[in-house]
Design a protein around this motif. Structure first.
Motif, mmCIF file in Angstrom:
data_model
loop_
_atom_site.group_PDB
_atom_site.id
_atom_site.type_symbol
_atom_site.label_atom_id
_atom_site.label_comp_id
_atom_site.label_asym_id
_atom_site.label_seq_id
_atom_site.Cartn_x
_atom_site.Cartn_y
_atom_site.Cartn_z
ATOM 1 N N UNK A 148 119.268 99.572 -9.085
ATOM 2 C CA UNK A 148 120.460 98.845 -9.195
ATOM 3 C C UNK A 148 121.312 98.624 -8.062
ATOM 4 N N UNK A 149 120.831 99.369 -6.557
ATOM 5 C CA UNK A 149 121.612 98.917 -5.495
ATOM 6 C C UNK A 149 121.100 97.845 -4.913
ATOM 7 N N UNK A 150 120.071 97.350 -5.000
ATOM 8 C CA UNK A 150 119.398 96.095 -4.528
ATOM 9 C C UNK A 150 119.776 95.064 -5.357
ATOM 10 N N UNK A 151 120.134 95.361 -6.843
ATOM 11 C CA UNK A 151 120.622 94.404 -7.710
ATOM 12 C C UNK A 151 122.030 94.018 -7.439
ATOM 13 N N UNK A 152 122.720 95.041 -7.052
ATOM 14 C CA UNK A 152 124.181 94.698 -6.791
ATOM 15 C C UNK A 152 124.392 93.966 -5.591
ATOM 16 N N UNK A 153 123.348 94.036 -4.712
ATOM 17 C CA UNK A 153 123.234 93.424 -3.357
ATOM 18 C C UNK A 153 123.295 91.639 -3.792
#
Length: 241
Positions: A148-153
């Motif tokens: 989810x972190x890289x998806x938020x980026x």
């Protein structure tokens, strides 16, 4: 321990929204390889973890199907995922049409509010599931955070491109608040398993659309190699835990 760890990860999500603007190495065309890797990781998480989980959620819906309105969803966990995909596709088309009609590179204010409200709910759901999703171990929570972190980026980059200054001045603050709100609700409120099943299915569909809409357009000049690398490496990690 679970609450403490989930809080650390929630703060990590918040930092991403604060500092994604400073990631100068991310560009749209040719598409940054980091964004393609991030897309591969998010898709891997959906297909290796979330979609298989839908079989479990399907059984929950079947058990709830005998009572109340849940009989409508008795055999349709995947239909809820499709609904999530469809809603976010509709929002994407609304944004593109608004930019085309206005002749500007940013959307109209009304479209901004509809779009940011949908992602507010989306982020709040991710924050809620951070603490209320069932993980086999702390590693499971970590891999959820990573995906989810890289998806938020990726989402930050897309929303900033669509809405320009208003996203940085207002939108990213609202999305940051949504994550914290979702986490706090998760700490103090535990939804019935049937509702968790519906929310997880909806999230799966939304993630698929939000990743693929960024990777597929030809003008983005996305890197298939980077996307494939992110997908395969993250899939291997998920299969090992």
């Amino acid at each position: 321990m679970t609450i403490s760890l989930s809080f650390v990860f929630a703060i990590g999500f918040i930092f991403i929204h604060f500092f994604s603007k400073a990631m100068k190495f991310i560009k749209d065309s040719p598409r940054s390889r980091f964004l393609s890797i991030a897309g591969g990781i998010a898709v891997s998480y959906v297909f290796i973890h979330l979609l298989p989980e839908l079989s479990k959620h399907q059984r929950v819906l079947e058990q709830a199907g005998a009572k109340g309105v849940f009989h409508l969803f008795e055999n349709h966990a995947y239909l809820i995922a499709l609904l999530g995909l469809t809603i976010f596709y509709g929002l994407e088309r609304m944004v593109k049409n608004s930019k085309k009609e206005s002749g500007m590179k940013k959307t109209k204010p009304g479209v901004f509010w509809i779009h940011i409200t949908s992602f507010f709910v989306y982020n709040a759901l991710i924050g809620y599931l951070l603490i209320r999703e069932t993980y086999k171990s702390h590693w499971g929570m970590f891999f959820y955070f990573l995906a989810m972190a890289v998806h938020f980026v990726t989402n930050d980059h897309s929303l900033r491109k669509d809405h320009k200054e208003i996203y940085d001045h207002l939108g990213r603050w609202l999305l940051t608040l949504a994550i914290l709100l979702g986490w706090v609700v998760g700490v103090f409120t535990e939804l019935k398993e049937v509702y968790i099943s519906l929310l997880t299915a909806f999230l799966a569909g939304g993630i698929i659309l939000n990743v693929l809409k960024e990777e597929l357009p030809e003008e983005r000049e996305s890197s298939f190699v980077a996307f494939f690398l992110g997908l395969v490496s993250y899939s291997v990690l998920l299969l090992l835990i």
